[in-house]
Design a protein around this motif. Structure first.
Motif, short mmCIF file in Angstrom:
data_model
loop_
_atom_site.label_atom_id
_atom_site.label_comp_id
_atom_site.label_asym_id
_atom_site.label_seq_id
_atom_site.Cartn_x
_atom_site.Cartn_y
_atom_site.Cartn_z
N ASP A 1 -2.39 2.26 4.63
CA ASP A 1 -1.65 3.48 4.90
C ASP A 1 -0.65 3.08 5.98
O ASP A 1 -1.05 2.55 7.02
CB ASP A 1 -2.66 4.53 5.42
CG ASP A 1 -2.02 5.90 5.62
OD1 ASP A 1 -0.88 5.95 6.11
OD2 ASP A 1 -2.69 6.90 5.31
N SER A 2 0.64 3.32 5.75
CA SER A 2 1.62 2.69 6.64
C SER A 2 1.61 3.25 8.05
O SER A 2 2.23 2.66 8.94
CB SER A 2 3.03 2.75 6.04
OG SER A 2 3.63 4.00 6.24
N LYS A 3 0.89 4.34 8.29
CA LYS A 3 0.73 4.78 9.69
C LYS A 3 -0.01 3.72 10.49
O LYS A 3 0.09 3.67 11.71
CB LYS A 3 -0.01 6.13 9.76
CG LYS A 3 -1.49 6.04 9.42
CD LYS A 3 -2.19 7.37 9.54
CE LYS A 3 -3.64 7.31 9.08
NZ LYS A 3 -4.48 6.33 9.77
N HIS B 1 5.80 0.38 -0.15
CA HIS B 1 5.44 0.67 1.26
C HIS B 1 5.17 2.16 1.40
O HIS B 1 5.78 2.98 0.70
CB HIS B 1 6.64 0.27 2.13
CG HIS B 1 6.35 0.07 3.59
ND1 HIS B 1 6.04 1.11 4.45
CD2 HIS B 1 6.36 -1.05 4.34
CE1 HIS B 1 5.86 0.63 5.67
NE2 HIS B 1 6.05 -0.69 5.64
N GLY B 2 4.30 2.53 2.32
CA GLY B 2 4.13 3.94 2.65
C GLY B 2 5.39 4.49 3.29
O GLY B 2 6.17 3.75 3.90
N THR B 3 5.57 5.81 3.18
CA THR B 3 6.80 6.40 3.70
C THR B 3 6.80 6.54 5.23
O THR B 3 7.85 6.63 5.85
CB THR B 3 7.04 7.81 3.11
OG1 THR B 3 5.92 8.64 3.44
CG2 THR B 3 7.21 7.75 1.61
N ASP B 4 5.57 6.59 5.83
CA ASP B 4 5.51 7.01 7.23
C ASP B 4 6.16 6.04 8.21
O ASP B 4 6.75 6.48 9.21
CB ASP B 4 4.05 7.28 7.63
CG ASP B 4 3.56 8.61 7.06
OD1 ASP B 4 4.42 9.43 6.67
OD2 ASP B 4 2.35 8.83 6.99
N THR B 5 6.05 4.75 7.98
CA THR B 5 6.71 3.79 8.88
C THR B 5 7.70 2.92 8.12
O THR B 5 8.11 1.86 8.60
CB THR B 5 5.69 2.87 9.60
OG1 THR B 5 4.90 2.20 8.60
CG2 THR B 5 4.78 3.65 10.52
N GLY C 1 0.82 -1.22 0.00
CA GLY C 1 0.00 0.00 0.00
C GLY C 1 0.85 1.25 0.00
O GLY C 1 1.87 1.32 -0.67
N GLY C 2 0.43 2.27 0.76
CA GLY C 2 1.18 3.53 0.84
C GLY C 2 0.74 4.54 -0.19
O GLY C 2 -0.15 4.29 -1.02
N THR C 3 1.38 5.70 -0.18
CA THR C 3 1.08 6.76 -1.14
C THR C 3 1.42 6.34 -2.56
O THR C 3 0.77 6.76 -3.52
CB THR C 3 1.86 8.03 -0.75
OG1 THR C 3 1.37 8.48 0.50
CG2 THR C 3 1.70 9.14 -1.77
N ILE C 4 2.43 5.50 -2.70
CA ILE C 4 2.80 5.03 -4.04
C ILE C 4 1.59 4.36 -4.71
O ILE C 4 1.45 4.39 -5.93
CB ILE C 4 4.03 4.08 -3.97
CG1 ILE C 4 4.59 3.79 -5.37
CG2 ILE C 4 3.72 2.79 -3.23
CD1 ILE C 4 5.95 3.11 -5.36
C1 SIN Z 1 1.80 5.98 4.12
O1 SIN Z 1 2.80 5.99 4.83
O2 SIN Z 1 1.21 4.94 3.78
C2 SIN Z 1 1.22 7.28 3.64
C3 SIN Z 1 2.24 8.32 3.43
C4 SIN Z 1 3.20 8.01 2.33
O3 SIN Z 1 3.33 6.90 1.81
O4 SIN Z 1 3.94 8.96 1.95
#
Ligand code: SIN
Length: 319
Positions: free
Chosen positions: A62-64, A94-98, A11-14
């Protein structure tokens, strides 16, 4: 050597979508499948060639909201794929947050010699100029590179090691840094310009990790929380957490591992009661330089989120 590259989507923003191509913040993360993210990538004898790819959608979040269940699944699937001789590398979207937490978790648990490359995006896939496709291409280039290994993170043309990498910016495309350790490499026109060794050649963290991986799904994750040393930190949170049954505490310290005297006193009491304590500095660069007379143990070089993972793994290992 194997030629296949496995892509695991989480998932994630990507994989995010927004109502407008100009919207870079009001989007929903984790909407598109990882196969959609690969569609349309140019492939010409590089890591993006379709017959080299094995695609698996492992999660869509959403990686949060990342949690232990997905981590266990991820560790098991990564270990499975890496054990196959035909697999050269694993790429994880992957999402950037975690992202730095997942990267460190996989690094500390698996210490893989084959490459495990996490990548991400700061703009959703629907943006006018999304950064995900280039990050994916760069991650595939790293995965397909002879000699690459260990867990790394690819974002905005830079490759970082799992121990050092940290998200340092909430908006810009080059949102990650490895502090004064610097990147391992840059990806330029699909080629790597390597600056320092791959992370699998670095510290051995956890002995017996293969055995832990085998029982991870049936093991209760220990309760480890993070407290911060700051002006007026009086140990109230430590006493409340110990009362509630916490098993480990990471203290996010000032400077070179220093802790407010009242917080330190509470932490020493907690330690005497059997709670594991670990210091990690609040500074975004450098590492704690330990002294012979330090009252509390430290995790030099790890931020507090990663020190928490190290402590959880240590507690699970010894349980
Ligand atoms: C996330 O972490 O899933 C959302 C934010 C991002 O990927 O930049």
């Amino acid at each position: 050597m194997g030629q296949k590259i496995v892509i695991l989507g989480t998932g994630g923003t990507i994989a995010g979508t927004a109502a407008s191509p100009m919207d870079h913040t009001g989007y929903t993360a984790g909407q598109l499948g990882v196969a959609d993210l690969l569609a349309g990538l140019p492939a010409a004898g590089n890591g993006a060639d379709a017959d080299r790819l094995i695609v698996e959608q492992l999660a869509q979040l959403d990686s949060k909201d990342m949690g232990f269940e997905v981590w266990v699944k991820l560790a098991q699937r990564v270990a499975h794929h890496l054990s196959l001789s035909e697999v050269q590398a694993v790429v994880i979207t992957h999402g950037t947050d975690t992202l730095e937490e997942t990267a460190y978790f996989l690094h500390a648990l698996l210490m893989p010699s084959k490459p495990v490359v996490l990548t991400c995006a700061m703009r959703p896939a629907t943006a006018l100029a999304p950064d995900g496709p280039q990050n994916m291409m760069d991650a595939l280039a790293v995965a397909a590179s002879p000699g690459a290994g260990g867990v790394s993170v690819v974002c905005a043309g830079a490759v970082f090691g799992a121990e050092d990498v940290q998200k340092t910016h909430p908006y810009r495309l080059n949102a990650f840094s490895a502090g004064d350790a610097g990147p391992i490499a840059y990806v330029e026109e699909g080629r790597l310009r390597q600056l320092r060794p791959w992370p699998h050649a670095s510290t051995g963290l956890l002995e017996g990790r293969a055995a832990l991986l085998g029982r991870l799904a049936d093991t209760r994750w220990p309760r480890v929380e993070v407290v911060m040393s700051h002006a007026g930190a009086d140990g109230w949170a430590v006493r409340a957490l110990v009362e509630a049954g916490v098993q480990g505490l990471v203290v996010s310290t000032t400077g070179n591992g220093t802790v407010h005297r009242d917080l330190e006193a509470a932490l020493l009491v907690a330690m005497a009661q059997g709670v594991k304590v670990l210091r990690a500095t609040r500074c975004t660069e450098g590492r704690i330089f330990e002294g012979a007379n330090d009252a509390l143990p430290a995790a030099p070089g790890l931020n507090s989120a990663k020190a928490r993972i190290a402590l959880m793994l240590e507690l699970m290992q010894s349980s």
